[in-house]
Design a protein around this motif. Structure first.
Motif, PDB file in Angstrom:
ATOM      1  N   ILE A   1       0.846  -1.204   0.000  1.00 23.51           N
ATOM      2  CA  ILE A   1       0.000   0.000   0.000  1.00 23.51           C
ATOM      3  C   ILE A   1       0.876   1.247   0.000  1.00 23.51           C
ATOM      4  O   ILE A   1       0.626   2.202  -0.739  1.00 23.51           O
ATOM      5  CB  ILE A   1      -0.936   0.003   1.235  1.00 23.51           C
ATOM      6  CG1 ILE A   1      -1.875  -1.186   1.151  1.00 23.51           C
ATOM      7  CG2 ILE A   1      -1.708   1.297   1.346  1.00 23.51           C
ATOM      8  CD1 ILE A   1      -2.739  -1.390   2.369  1.00 23.51           C
ATOM      9  N   ARG A   2       1.920   1.209   0.827  1.00 22.47           N
ATOM     10  CA  ARG A   2       2.848   2.352   0.886  1.00 22.47           C
ATOM     11  C   ARG A   2       3.494   2.584  -0.485  1.00 22.47           C
ATOM     12  O   ARG A   2       3.626   3.721  -0.932  1.00 22.47           O
ATOM     13  CB  ARG A   2       3.944   2.075   1.919  1.00 22.47           C
ATOM     14  CG  ARG A   2       3.476   2.296   3.311  1.00 22.47           C
ATOM     15  CD  ARG A   2       3.597   3.799   3.661  1.00 22.47           C
ATOM     16  NE  ARG A   2       3.450   4.012   5.068  1.00 22.47           N
ATOM     17  CZ  ARG A   2       2.333   4.381   5.675  1.00 22.47           C
ATOM     18  NH1 ARG A   2       1.239   4.579   4.974  1.00 22.47           N
ATOM     19  NH2 ARG A   2       2.289   4.556   6.968  1.00 22.47           N
ATOM     20  N   LYS A   3       3.885   1.462  -1.119  1.00 19.97           N
ATOM     21  CA  LYS A   3       4.534   1.561  -2.437  1.00 19.97           C
ATOM     22  C   LYS A   3       3.574   2.209  -3.438  1.00 19.97           C
ATOM     23  O   LYS A   3       3.945   3.081  -4.207  1.00 19.97           O
ATOM     24  CB  LYS A   3       4.923   0.154  -2.915  1.00 19.97           C
ATOM     25  CG  LYS A   3       6.372   0.088  -3.362  1.00 19.97           C
ATOM     26  CD  LYS A   3       6.689  -1.291  -3.852  1.00 19.97           C
ATOM     27  CE  LYS A   3       7.671  -1.970  -2.919  1.00 19.97           C
ATOM     28  NZ  LYS A   3       7.914  -3.355  -3.235  1.00 19.97           N
ATOM     29  N   LEU A   4       2.308   1.750  -3.387  1.00 25.65           N
ATOM     30  CA  LEU A   4       1.304   2.296  -4.303  1.00 25.65           C
ATOM     31  C   LEU A   4       1.062   3.781  -4.030  1.00 25.65           C
ATOM     32  O   LEU A   4       0.927   4.569  -4.960  1.00 25.65           O
ATOM     33  CB  LEU A   4      -0.017   1.524  -4.163  1.00 25.65           C
ATOM     34  CG  LEU A   4      -0.026   0.160  -4.815  1.00 25.65           C
ATOM     35  CD1 LEU A   4      -1.314  -0.564  -4.479  1.00 25.65           C
ATOM     36  CD2 LEU A   4       0.115   0.281  -6.324  1.00 25.65           C
ATOM     37  N   GLU A   5       1.034   4.116  -2.720  1.00 24.62           N
ATOM     38  CA  GLU A   5       0.848   5.530  -2.350  1.00 24.62           C
ATOM     39  C   GLU A   5       1.968   6.375  -2.930  1.00 24.62           C
ATOM     40  O   GLU A   5       1.747   7.444  -3.479  1.00 24.62           O
ATOM     41  CB  GLU A   5       0.891   5.669  -0.826  1.00 24.62           C
ATOM     42  CG  GLU A   5      -0.467   5.753  -0.188  1.00 24.62           C
ATOM     43  CD  GLU A   5      -0.368   5.703   1.324  1.00 24.62           C
ATOM     44  OE1 GLU A   5       0.664   6.102   1.896  1.00 24.62           O
ATOM     45  OE2 GLU A   5      -1.340   5.220   1.928  1.00 24.62           O
ATOM     46  N   LYS A   6       3.194   5.835  -2.813  1.00 26.12           N
ATOM     47  CA  LYS A   6       4.356   6.581  -3.313  1.00 26.12           C
ATOM     48  C   LYS A   6       4.264   6.708  -4.837  1.00 26.12           C
ATOM     49  O   LYS A   6       4.508   7.776  -5.400  1.00 26.12           O
ATOM     50  CB  LYS A   6       5.647   5.853  -2.911  1.00 26.12           C
ATOM     51  CG  LYS A   6       6.874   6.671  -3.251  1.00 26.12           C
ATOM     52  CD  LYS A   6       8.149   5.999  -2.814  1.00 26.12           C
ATOM     53  CE  LYS A   6       9.373   6.796  -3.251  1.00 26.12           C
ATOM     54  NZ  LYS A   6       9.432   7.083  -4.657  1.00 26.12           N
TER      55      LYS A   6
END
Ligand code: ADP
Length: 435
Positions: free
Chosen positions: A199-204
């Motif tokens: 999720i963090r990767k996608l947010e970034k």
């Protein structure tokens, strides 16, 4: 109370028993000694069954009581029943606990149960993996001693669990965890930790994407705005010949913006549409002939020597996406190869498979750029304002379109010698029947 056991029945038995001894005593004229013997025997009888009861309760492992007589049979049976009920209750509880643990193992999150003081009670396998815990070996040990993360320990100590807590997995640092803690029973807490790395990767990615798009649009807009300001503030320049340059530059920048928007739309279409690639047949030879005509127009300035080798095979797929992939590869070759270069486009059989490839003798690409070439907005020429570079979306579109056809893009390139972009089409996508 058992129906066979009542004060009346006990009195009945005792009176008959003592009555028999009293009668015997009266007949023998030894009333009190005979009654005393009778009472002693009664006492011995009770002691015997009391001893058997104690022996059964403390030394025997069996649940079944020993045989007993009289009132003792009711006592033995009563105890046996109570024990059976307790055993059944224990079994039910164990089953409930097992079910809870099975459920906790099945959830895709780490689950840890701990006491108010922080002592570990239980954790599932994911809890062991992500927090480096061992269960049952670590049970009873305080979490603060098992998880070495000062901030997390402060969070535990504070006891205010109204907000979630984020920490890197103590066992695998590359994993980021979102931790939530809730009261579980009177003095226990349940900790649920979720892997949010993706999720963090996608947010970034989303943030980078928005930043990139804004930057790409801001550059041409700034140029256009600059010219508009000059034209508005200094109309004399119009006569001085600025107008022609301004119009040319503004229209080139607006082309750049339109191109970017079209590529973004194309990328989003490819990502969002669900297609059945076996539904339609794409006439690849016909598609390539059309591409050949377009290439002639694109090539009018640079006058490359472009050759086409087109085999007759057709394939299953989505025509627009394949056209977009093939034409992006060809327009890149035309764009990046200096004037008068050689470009070869081929659609040919390689064993049972087909291969589409575009080769050029252009500037080539250094090896360290190759792995990142299909990332969105990635350009070899970092200068965004460079006239040579495009938006950096072309190869991302190619990659996505090809992936939907189960094909992979291969890039071979050598600086100063040229590049070859090729695509292998698996045999199950080739139309075998060529009527
Ligand atoms: P762009 O819109 O910038 O062309 P692409 O995703 O199509 O973006 O390409 C990414 C980068 O790959 C380009 O910036 C360019 O430097 C390099 N590239 C692509 N095709 C070729 C080629 N045929 N020869 C040399 N470099 C190329």
């Amino acid at each position: 109370m058992s129906p066979g056991y009542s004060i009346k029945s006990v009195l009945n038995v005792v009176l008959w028993y003592l009555g028999a001894w009293a009668l015997l005593g009266w007949l023998l004229d030894l009333f009190w000694p005979t009654v005393t013997v009778g009472l002693s025997l009664l006492l011995a009888w009770h002691y015997y069954f009391q001893f058997k009861l104690l022996d059964w309760l403390w030394h025997r492992r069996t649940l079944l009581p020993p045989r007993a007589r009289g009132s003792w049979s009711f006592i033995y049976d009563g105890i046996y029943r109570t024990q059976r009920k307790a055993q059944q209750r224990r079994r039910n509880l164990a089953q409930l606990l097992r079910r809870f643990r099975d459920a906790a193992e099945a959830i895709p999150d780490a689950a840890i149960v701990f006491r108010r003081g922080g002592e570990l009670v239980w954790c599932n396998k994911l809890g062991q993996l992500l927090f480096g815990l061992k269960w049952p070996a670590d049970s009873g040990i305080r979490l603060a001693n098992l998880i070495r993360h000062p901030e997390f320990n402060r969070y535990l100590k504070k006891g205010d669990f109204s907000h979630e807590f984020y920490l890197p997995s103590p066992a695998r640092e590359e994993i980021e965890l979102e931790v939530r803690i809730m009261p579980y029973s009177a003095d226990q807490y349940l900790l649920i930790a979720r892997d949010i790395t993706q999720i963090r990767k996608l947010e970034k990615m989303r943030k980078d994407f928005v930043a990139n798009v804004s930057h790409e649009l801001r550059t041409p807009l700034t140029v256009i705005q600059g010219y508009l300001e000059i034209l508005a503030s200094d109309p004399e320049n119009i006569a001085g010949g600025l107008q022609e340059k301004a119009v040319k530059e503004m229209s080139s920048q607006s082309d750049r913006m339109r191109n970017l928007v079209e590529q973004l739309l194309s990328l989003s279409r490819i990502e969002s549409q669900r297609i059945d690639i076996f539904e339609k047949v794409v006439d690849v030879p016909e598609l390539l002939h059309r591409l050949q005509n377009d290439a002639e127009q694109l090539n009018s300035e640079k006058r490359h020597n472009i050759t086409f080798e087109i085999a007759p095979q057709k394939m299953y797929g989505h025509e627009n996406e394949l056209r977009s992939a093939f034409s992006n590869l060809l327009s890149n070759a035309i764009h990046y190869t200096p004037a008068g270069g050689r470009i070869k486009v081929s659609w040919r059989a390689v064993g049972q498979q087909m291969e589409f490839s575009v080769s050029d003798n252009g500037p080539g690409i250094a090896a360290d750029h190759l792995p990142r070439l299909t990332e969105r907005f990635y350009r070899v020429d970092r200068d965004r304002n460079s006239r040579k570079g495009g938006s950096g979306l072309g190869l991302a579109i190619v990659k996505h379109a090809l992936e939907r056809h189960h094909c992979k893009l291969s890039i071979r390139s050598e600086v100063d010698s040229g590049s070859t972009f090729s695509v292998r089409v698996p045999d199950n996508l080739i139309v075998q029947d060529q009527h």
